[in-house]
Scaffold this active site. Structure first.
Site, PDB file in Angstrom:
ATOM      1  N   ASP A  90       7.296  13.856  11.258  1.00  0.00           N
ATOM      2  CA  ASP A  90       6.787  12.823   9.926  1.00  0.00           C
ATOM      3  C   ASP A  90       5.667  13.424   9.117  1.00  0.00           C
ATOM      4  O   ASP A  90       5.047  11.726   9.046  1.00  0.00           O
ATOM      5  CB  ASP A  90       7.863  11.443   9.957  1.00  0.00           C
ATOM      6  CG  ASP A  90       8.064  11.139   8.283  1.00  0.00           C
ATOM      7  OD1 ASP A  90       7.556  12.240   7.492  1.00  0.00           O
ATOM      8  OD2 ASP A  90       8.069  10.472   7.647  1.00  0.00           O
ATOM      9  N   VAL A  96       4.240  -0.699   3.529  1.00  0.00           N
ATOM     10  CA  VAL A  96       2.695  -0.895   4.410  1.00  0.00           C
ATOM     11  C   VAL A  96       2.468  -2.393   3.269  1.00  0.00           C
ATOM     12  O   VAL A  96       2.067  -1.538   2.387  1.00  0.00           O
ATOM     13  CB  VAL A  96       1.980  -0.264   5.122  1.00  0.00           C
ATOM     14  CG1 VAL A  96       0.430  -0.494   4.920  1.00  0.00           C
ATOM     15  CG2 VAL A  96       2.701   0.780   5.794  1.00  0.00           C
ATOM     16  N   LEU A 105       0.610  -1.019  -0.058  1.00  0.00           N
ATOM     17  CA  LEU A 105      -0.213  -0.073  -0.179  1.00  0.00           C
ATOM     18  C   LEU A 105       0.901   1.113  -0.216  1.00  0.00           C
ATOM     19  O   LEU A 105       0.280   2.380  -0.528  1.00  0.00           O
ATOM     20  CB  LEU A 105      -1.131   0.075   1.189  1.00  0.00           C
ATOM     21  CG  LEU A 105      -2.438  -1.299   1.035  1.00  0.00           C
ATOM     22  CD1 LEU A 105      -2.571  -1.146   3.033  1.00  0.00           C
ATOM     23  CD2 LEU A 105      -3.172  -0.846  -0.228  1.00  0.00           C
TER      24      LEU A 105
END
Length: 642
Positions: A620, A510, A502
């Site tokens: 982040d 992921v 993903l």
């Protein structure tokens, strides 16, 4: 001097004028009467005059216009008459003017529109003439504008769009007509809009969906038509929505289920059709649902019992069919239930009597049948509550239930027959058992020699326990709620196949995990050897306790050889903000309008605020780390992994 909230009566003493250094005079909520003494004009330092809630009469005191330092003039709920004095235009420092609930007449003076410091203007429940002043927009600092029940007519002026600080607008109970000015939908601070009981027309205004701070919207008793805009689902802060007694048609948008703070939804006396949306069950704060006198059909769904705060449920005069759900008894706060004039059938649930708070009940004019529950009939002993149901019997209708009596007798006969048959069958089994026992004894006596001992059962069974798939001992896939295994995770991601990736980030890949039972999860695989097992387990357990509507929720984790580290999250089906922005820039896919951008920004801000309250830093933050669930609500990811 504050004498408010007492039982003083009589006239206001003229000696008040001797208090020449007085700055505040408050005598609200007493029983004072007569005219206001003009000697008050000697108190040149006065900043506050509060005479509200008495029985003062005569003309509105014009001498107050001489007190140039006045900031608050509150004369509401008295018996003043005449017109607003032109001298009030001299009060350049005035911030609050309240003349509500008097007998003030005439036109609204132009001088009032020049009071640039005015923040609250309340002239409600008087008898003015003409139209709402076209230059009302000159009051740039206005926060509250209440002109309800003043007798104004004509259209709402477009200059009202200049009141950028306005939070409350009440123009209800007048003769206003025409469509709403488009400028009204650009007031960013607007929280309360009351426009009920006028002659306003046009389609139900979609522009209100851009007012993300809106909490109260009342458009009832007008001539609005068309459908309820689906974009009203953007109004997450909405508490009250009333569109009753208009010409609204179409279906109730399922998007209304997104208004998570909604407490009152009134759509009575319109032309709505279709079914009651199941999504309304998501409104856990709902207190009043009024959908009466429409053309709704279908059944009353069980899901409506999820609105645990519901106090009033009004579904009368529709085409609803089916049974009354037993689950309505879960609405423990319900005080009003009106299901009259529908096509409901079947028996009345006996557990409706368990709703101890229920004060009003109306089930008349349906096709209900059977006996009225005795407890319910004794609590609501008015026959009109259950009238016009031909097959309904019992108190308070004083109609005997002959069919119920026959049914009970029939059941008793069947029960006796079943009992007799059971006794006969048991006797037959006993006879068969005795016969087999006698034959076995006879055969045993005729046998020569001893019986061979039968082999012991279950030998060695204790040595097999605890073996097998290695569930005890070895690494486990730890899930906080669901129960899945590491093997199922490998199968769901196809052995972490590249096609199931993903996203790629600084904390590894992921993967999308599609399990055989239809469940979909996001599986983050951290780089091998990036963190030792002990620290990883501590951080994962800590992250599992961080829960917020705008953060991705950790569902579980896995730590096993050789250095495999997995984090399991809820799957976010609508991608990330980076992709959405890219699609919007090419005019392809979703179009990010300003209300949607605003909601996304609010979600990000709430998520960050919650992290900061836990002394956590995201470190982040970027569009690719803002994910969207099925309702396009923003969720921050990639936090707490440093």
């Amino acid at each position: 001097m504050d004498l408010s909230g007492n039982f003083f009566s009589g006239n206001l003493p003229v000696g008040v004028g001797n208090l020449v250094r007085l700055e505040e005079l408050r005598v609200a909520n007493n029983s004072l009467h007569g005219v206001v003494p003009g000697e008050i004009a000697k108190c040149s330092l006065l900043q506050v005059v509060d005479l509200e809630g008495n029985r003062f009469s005569g003309q509105v005191p014009a001498f107050l216009g001489q007190l140039r330092r006045l900031k608050i003039v509150s004369l509401g709920r008295n018996m003043f008459s005449g017109s607003i004095p032109l001298s009030f235009g001299n009060l350049s420092q005035l911030e609050t003017l309240n003349l509500s609930e008097n007998d003030v007449r005439g036109n609204l003076p132009e001088e009032i529109m020049r009071l640039s410091n005015l923040t609250t203007l309340n002239l409600s429940y008087n008898k003015f003439a003409g139209v709402v002043p076209h230059n009302v927009g000159d009051l740039m600092n206005l926060l509250v504008l209440n002109l309800s029940a003043c007798g104004f007519s004509g259209k709402i002026p477009g200059s009202i769009g200049s009141l950028m600080k306005l939070t409350t607008l009440d123009l209800s109970k007048q003769n206003l007509s025409g469509e709403l000015p488009i400028e009204l939908f650009g007031l960013p601070s607007l929280q309360v809009v009351g426009l009920e009981e006028n002659k306003l027309s046009g389609d139900v205004p979609e522009g209100f969906s851009s007012l993300v701070s809106l909490q109260y919207l009342n458009l009832s008793n007008n001539a609005f038509s068309g459908e309820i805009p689906a974009t009203y689902g953007f109004l997450r802060s909405l508490v009250v929505l009333s569109l009753s007694r208009n010409g609204v048609s179409g279906m109730i948008p399922v998007e209304m289920g997104n208004c998570s703070d909604l407490e009152v939804l009134e759509l009575r006396s319109n032309h709505l059709r279709g079914v009651i949306p199941v999504d309304i069950s998501r409104l856990s704060h709902m207190k009043k649902l009024d959908l009466g006198v429409n053309e709704l059909s279908g059944e009353i769904t069980e899901e409506i019992s999820s609105c645990s705060s519901l106090t009033s449920l009004l579904l009368d005069v529709n085409h609803l069919s089916g049974h009354i759900p037993d689950s309505l008894s879960k609405l423990s706060n319900l005080t009003t239930l009106n299901l009259s004039t529908n096509r409901l059938r079947g028996a009345i649930p006996a557990n409706l009597s368990h709703i101890s708070s229920l004060k009003y009940l109306n089930l008349s004019r349906n096709n209900l049948e059977g006996e009225i529950p005795k407890t319910l009939g004794s609590r609501f002993n008015d026959p009109l509550v259950f009238s016009m149901n031909r097959e309904l019997c019992g108190r308070p209708l004083d109609r005997e239930c002959a069919n119920v009596r026959k049914m009970k007798r029939k059941k008793l006969i069947i029960l006796i027959c079943v009992a007799v048959a059971g006794v006969c069958l048991l006797a037959l089994c006993c006879c068969g058992y005795i016969y087999s026992l006698l034959r076995w004894r006879k055969k045993l006596r005729g046998a020569n020699g001893e019986k061979k001992p039968s082999p012991a059962r279950g030998s060695g069974s204790g040595t097999d326990r605890g073996r097998g798939s290695g569930e005890n001992g070895g690494p486990k896939l730890v899930m906080f709620n669901n129960k899945i295994t590491y093997a199922e995770t490998l199968e769901a991601t196809r052995q972490f196949d590249e096609e199931n990736v993903l996203s790629r980030g600084r904390y590894g890949l992921v993967f999308k995990g599609s399990f055989q039972d239809g469940m979909v999860l996001s599986i983050r695989r951290l780089p091998d050897g990036s963190i030792n097992e002990g620290n990883f387990r501590k951080e994962a357990e800590s992250l599992g306790k961080v829960k917020h509507r705008n953060l991705t929720v950790l569902c579980g984790y896995y730590a096993g050889p050789p250095d495999v580290r997995l984090l399991v999250y809820d799957y976010m089906p609508n991608g990330n903000l980076g992709t959405l922005l890219q699609e919007a820039s090419h005019q392809d896919g979703h179009v990010l309008n300003w209300p949607m951008r605003h909601l996304i920004a609010l979600g990000i801000a709430r998520g960050l605020s919650f992290l900061h309250s836990l002394d956590m830093v995201h470190s982040d933050l970027k569009p690719q780390n803002v994910l969207f669930d099925a309702d396009f609500e923003a969720h921050l990811s990639e936090f707490g992994l440093d």
